[in-house]
Each structure stands twice: as structure tokens, then as C-alpha cells.
Design an enzyme around this catalytic site. Structure first.
Site, mmCIF file in Angstrom:
data_model
loop_
_atom_site.group_PDB
_atom_site.id
_atom_site.type_symbol
_atom_site.label_atom_id
_atom_site.label_comp_id
_atom_site.label_asym_id
_atom_site.label_seq_id
_atom_site.Cartn_x
_atom_site.Cartn_y
_atom_site.Cartn_z
ATOM 1 N N HIS A 295 1.059 -1.157 -0.161
ATOM 2 C CA HIS A 295 -0.011 0.070 -0.308
ATOM 3 C C HIS A 295 0.830 1.513 -0.294
ATOM 4 C CE1 HIS A 295 -3.559 -2.088 1.692
ATOM 5 N NE2 HIS A 295 -3.855 -2.662 0.301
ATOM 6 N N GLU B 204 0.884 3.939 1.551
ATOM 7 C CA GLU B 204 1.559 3.992 3.312
ATOM 8 C C GLU B 204 2.475 3.751 3.351
ATOM 9 O OE1 GLU B 204 -1.546 3.078 2.702
ATOM 10 O OE2 GLU B 204 -2.681 3.472 3.535
ATOM 11 N N TRP C 291 -11.257 4.512 -41.168
ATOM 12 C CA TRP C 291 -10.957 5.605 -41.068
ATOM 13 C C TRP C 291 -11.880 6.218 -40.734
ATOM 14 C CZ3 TRP C 291 -6.386 3.720 -41.464
ATOM 15 C CH2 TRP C 291 -6.121 2.340 -42.125
ATOM 16 N N ARG D 157 -7.882 2.384 -23.720
ATOM 17 C CA ARG D 157 -7.647 0.992 -22.620
ATOM 18 C C ARG D 157 -7.067 0.435 -22.240
ATOM 19 N NH1 ARG D 157 -6.481 -2.310 -28.724
ATOM 20 N NH2 ARG D 157 -9.451 -1.774 -29.622
ATOM 21 N N THR E 107 -18.392 -7.366 -34.542
ATOM 22 C CA THR E 107 -17.051 -5.855 -34.621
ATOM 23 C C THR E 107 -15.570 -7.450 -34.541
ATOM 24 O OG1 THR E 107 -17.824 -4.400 -33.405
ATOM 25 C CG2 THR E 107 -15.361 -5.001 -34.022
ATOM 26 N N ARG F 204 -1.019 -2.477 -27.183
ATOM 27 C CA ARG F 204 0.134 -2.665 -27.366
ATOM 28 C C ARG F 204 1.650 -1.320 -27.357
ATOM 29 N NH1 ARG F 204 -2.580 -5.130 -30.817
ATOM 30 N NH2 ARG F 204 -3.309 -3.447 -31.918
ATOM 31 N N GLY G 156 -19.345 -2.828 -31.281
ATOM 32 C CA GLY G 156 -19.398 -1.315 -32.719
ATOM 33 C C GLY G 156 -20.978 -0.955 -32.557
ATOM 34 N N VAL H 161 -24.271 -2.478 -30.036
ATOM 35 C CA VAL H 161 -23.163 -3.085 -28.489
ATOM 36 C C VAL H 161 -23.332 -1.401 -27.725
ATOM 37 C CG1 VAL H 161 -21.857 -3.804 -27.013
ATOM 38 C CG2 VAL H 161 -21.903 -4.982 -29.252
ATOM 39 N N SER I 176 -26.767 -0.327 -27.033
ATOM 40 C CA SER I 176 -27.884 -1.068 -26.120
ATOM 41 C C SER I 176 -27.747 -0.219 -24.534
ATOM 42 C CB SER I 176 -27.504 -2.593 -26.460
ATOM 43 O OG SER I 176 -27.201 -3.163 -27.743
HETATM 44 C C1 AOF Z 1 -4.379 -0.838 -2.271
HETATM 45 N N1 AOF Z 1 -3.496 0.466 -1.746
HETATM 46 O O1 AOF Z 1 -2.311 1.897 -0.834
HETATM 47 C C2 AOF Z 1 -4.296 1.317 -0.111
HETATM 48 C C3 AOF Z 1 -5.786 0.594 0.352
HETATM 49 O O2 AOF Z 1 -6.330 -6.376 -0.148
HETATM 50 P P1 AOF Z 1 -5.044 -5.566 0.900
HETATM 51 O O3 AOF Z 1 -4.927 -6.177 1.613
HETATM 52 O O4 AOF Z 1 -4.469 -5.224 -0.448
HETATM 53 O O5 AOF Z 1 -6.717 -4.405 0.210
HETATM 54 C C4 AOF Z 1 -7.106 -3.105 0.136
HETATM 55 C C5 AOF Z 1 -7.869 -2.656 0.706
HETATM 56 O O6 AOF Z 1 -6.845 -1.558 1.257
HETATM 57 C C6 AOF Z 1 -8.695 -1.683 -0.530
HETATM 58 O O7 AOF Z 1 -9.832 -2.104 -0.874
HETATM 59 C C7 AOF Z 1 -8.507 -0.784 0.422
HETATM 60 O O8 AOF Z 1 -9.900 -0.435 1.177
HETATM 61 C C8 AOF Z 1 -7.364 -0.477 0.808
HETATM 62 N N2 AOF Z 1 -6.512 0.416 0.786
HETATM 63 N N3 AOF Z 1 -5.280 -0.676 -0.965
HETATM 64 O O9 AOF Z 1 -4.858 -1.989 -2.704
HETATM 65 C C9 AOF Z 1 -3.170 1.185 -1.262
HETATM 66 N N4 AOF Z 1 -4.776 2.134 0.978
HETATM 67 ZN ZN ZN Z 2 -3.053 -0.180 3.672
#
Ligand code: AOF
Ligand code: ZN
Length: 372
Positions: free
Chosen positions: A62, A64, A180, A194, A206, A217, A302, A305, A308
Site C-alpha cells: 500500500h 502508506e 478510417w 484501453r 465487430t 501494445r 460496434g 453494442v 444498447s
Molecule cells: C490498496 N492500496 O495503497 C491502499 C489500500 O487486499 P489488500 O490488503 O491489498 O487491501 C485492499 C484494500 O485496502 C482496498 O480495498 C482499500 O480498502 C485499502 N487501501 N489498498 O490496494 C493502497 N491504501
Molecule cells: Zn493499507
């Protein structure tokens, strides 16, 4: 929501400056972290950035932890684009690390709607004497994480309809050719687009007409997993099409009607859903994609879709590549061929952003009433 548990409030201008850095950082995880959020973290003391981090890829550290793991920072302020987690998931709770590192103050843009967190991260910091403030740049943070927030709150993916159009809203010329309509410069951008999504979706017509690879790519997206989703209600795609190639990095997901289930599965992720006069039931398709952990889908056509998804109001965003050509012709396929019931009920975009190019423009906006 703001709250203090001692210590002096930070300088607003500085707070804004450092949160903007955190937001910018968070975007570097775009396309690689879903269905988890993009998160940025900046550690500041005495007006200086000591370290920073962002969530790089799904399942990884994460933000942090990236910012704090090698740093003891008593008295520092931590800027976060999302509330820190308080649960044991793939990683231990970030709130505990923040407490252990003796951070004095945490400024977060928003509460994490994940039911496992949902305010508990901030509450734990406060209970441990850390000054907290929530809501700075919330709108921007929510917009950046619109896929995550929609997925978390509704259990459905964020859907963007993407089309290449003539200036007068046609997807094809009157003989039905579409390739085109948009100039090469814009087509290159459409490939990069994408990368922002977890999946791209197209109809079997399509696929049969253009035999595309539907892969990614462009530079900068190496290693990204992108699901390719094909709606093939009749379950009749020939196996020698390009779409069946490169399934390792670009897993293929096929949807067919329940009535065509007897023809068997063509790929491991082949789902059979109810169909009606309109074709496959799109809410059932989206629900199934959510079940695969797909938090965002780019609908690439296309015409039928796209129509819809627009008619059923099953889109949150539109990205239109508009050429400067006027194509005309009653038989040319239009963006929204079936049309709105009346002007009042016509789908409308808000928060539009337009980029101009020599031979056309890109228009991007959110459906009015969509959560972004
Ligand atoms: C993230 N990245 O920097 C922060 C998140 O499955 P885990 O342990 O990776 O937890 C995912 C959850 O952690 C995510 O849904 C969110 O609630 C919290 N914070 N997640 O992937 C991060 N800070
Ligand atoms: Zn976290």
C-alpha cells in the site's frame, strides 16, 4: 469531516500543495491496481517532503507502507488520498504502521468505502492521539478513483462507452466502413485509453468484421493484464480469429445466450446469460464481470453494442474521438441509433473535457447522474 486530537493545524496552502503531490503520485498506479484503489502518500516535516509512495500494482504494498516502511518520522504529517486501511488483507493494517512511526498528523482526502475500513482507519489514528483531517481535495480524489468507488459501492464495474465518430455523429460511412472515420493521431490515443481500464468489451459483429486483437501494445503498459470481453450471443465465433491469441496477458471472456450453451465453452471464462429481443442482458454481463474482479469496462462497440449500453443507461462515462469530417448519409450508423424517447430524457454528459488535435478532437465526459 475534520477532527483534531491535539497539535497545531497545518498551513492550508501547504496542505493543498502536498495533497496535490499525493494525488499526482496516486495516478501512477492507473491501470495496474484494480480492483483496488489508486493511492498516493507524502510524508512531510518542517515543510520538506521526506518520502512518498503510491500503490503500484494489485496486491502490492500500500502507498502508506511504501512511504513509511524505512522511515521513523516522529512529528511528521502524512498526506493520503484515501483513508489508511485498518484491516489485515493481503498486507497488515497501514493505520498501525502510521501509529508505530509516530506520525503526528494525517490529512486524507476521503474515507475508504470498503466495508472493512469505512472510517475505522481514521478512528484508530485518532484513538492513538494522531491529529486527523479528512476531505481535502475530496472531489478530485473521488474522480481519480471513480472505478474503485463505483465498484465498492454498487458491486458493478464503471462503464465507459468509447466510439470514433464523424463530426456529424456517424460511426461509419454509408457503406458501413468505420475504420478510417477517426484520424491516425486519435486512433493511437484510443489504444492508450484501453490501459486505464480492466477490460475492453466488443460485440461479435465487430470481431467478425475487423478480426481485431483487442490488445494493448502502447508503450507504458507492458505487463498490464487486460481482459477482452466479447458478446457472442449465438456462440459461433470461429476459433482461428485473432481474439483467441495472446490470452495469457489478455484473457478472453465470452458471453453467449443460455440458449447457445449446448454449443459448449470456447474459453475457460465463457459465461451463458439470459437474452431478450435486445440481445444479451447487459446487467447480467456486468455482474459476472464484477465477479471476476473487473472494476472498469471500456465498451468499444460496434454500433449495436454501444447503442444498447447507451439506451439502457448502463454507462458512466463517454469518450468520443471526433474527426473533422462530415460523413452524412441516412444509412450511416449513428452513435445512438435507437434514439432518446424525447429531448428531456436524452442522455447528457457533464464535467466534459475536450482535447483538440489537428484533425479532430477527443471529448470525454460523465453521464449526468453517474457517480463521478
Ligand atoms: C490498496 N492500496 O495503497 C491502499 C489500500 O487486499 P489488500 O490488503 O491489498 O487491501 C485492499 C484494500 O485496502 C482496498 O480495498 C482499500 O480498502 C485499502 N487501501 N489498498 O490496494 C493502497 N491504501
Ligand atoms: Zn493499507
Amino acid at each position: 469531516m475534520t477532527g483534531k486530537t491535539g497539535g497545531r493545524e497545518g498551513n492550508r496552502a501547504d496542505d493543498l500543495k502536498f495533497m496535490k503531490i499525493a494525488l499526482k503520485l496516486s495516478r501512477r498506479g492507473m491501470g495496474f491496481v484494480e480492483p483496488n484503489p489508486m493511492v498516493g502518500a507524502v510524508v512531510v516535516k518542517n515543510g520538506r517532503v521526506l518520502s512518498c509512495g503510491f500503490h503500484h500494482d494489485f496486491g502490492g504494498k500500500h502507498a502508506e507502507t511504501m512511504a513509511l516502511e524505512r522511515l521513523a518520522v516522529p512529528g511528521a504529517t502524512l498526506y493520503l488520498t484515501l483513508e489508511p486501511c485498518s484491516h489485515f488483507g493481503k498486507t497488515p493494517p497501514c493505520a498501525d504502521l502510521i501509529i508505530a512511526r509516530k506520525v503526528r498528523r494525517v490529512v486524507a482526502s476521503m474515507i475508504d468505502p470498503n466495508p472493512l475500513v469505512n472510517g475505522a482507519g481514521i478512528a484508530r489514528l485518532r484513538a492513538n492521539g494522531i491529529e486527523t483531517s479528512v476531505g481535502l481535495c475530496r472531489e478530485q480524489a473521488e474522480r481519480i478513483n471513480r472505478h474503485y468507488l463505483t465498484f465498492m459501492r454498487s458491486g458493478m464495474p464503471w462503464v465507459a462507452v468509447h466510439a470514433g465518430l464523424s463530426l456529424d455523429g456517424k460511426l461509419t460511412d454509408k457503406s458501413g466502413r468505420s475504420h478510417w472515420i477517426t484520424p491516425p493521431e486519435l486512433r493511437r490515443c484510443s489504444h492508450s485509453l484501453r490501459g486505464e481500464f480492466s477490460a475492453i468489451l466488443a460485440g461479435s459483429r465487430t470481431i467478425l468484421a475487423d478480426d481485431p486483437l483487442l490488445t494493448l501494445r502502447e508503450a507504458g503498459w507492458q505487463g498490464k493484464k487486460l481482459y477482452r470481453v466479447v458478446l457472442d450471443s449465438g456462440n459461433s465465433l470461429p476459433h482461428d480469429l485473432n481474439i483467441f491469441k495472446e490470452q495469457e496477458n489478455f484473457p478472453l471472456v465470452i458471453f453467449s445466450s443460455l440458449a447457445a450453451a449446448n454449443k459448449g465453452k470456447r474459453v475457460p471464462r465463457h459465461f451463458f446469460v439470459p437474452a431478450d429481443a435486445d440481445g444479451l442482458q447487459l446487467p447480467a454481463v456486468l455482474k459476472q464481470l464484477a465477479g471476476l474482479g473487473i472494476a472498469s469496462v471500456l465498451v468499444e462497440g460496434g454500433g449495436r453494442v454501444n447503442d444498447s449500453f447507451i439506451r439502457q443507461r448502463l454507462f458512466d462515462e463517454m469518450v468520443l474521438f471526433v474527426s473533422n469530417k462530415v460523413v452524412g448519409g441516412r444509412d450511416a450508423v449513428q452513435l445512438f441509433a435507437s434514439g432518446a424517447e424525447d429531448l428531456e430524457r436524452a442522455p447528457e454528459l457533464t464535467g466534459c473535457h475536450r482535447s483538440e488535435f489537428a484533425d479532430g478532437s477527443i471529448l470525454r465526459g460523465y453521464r449526468k447522474c453517474s457517480p463521478a
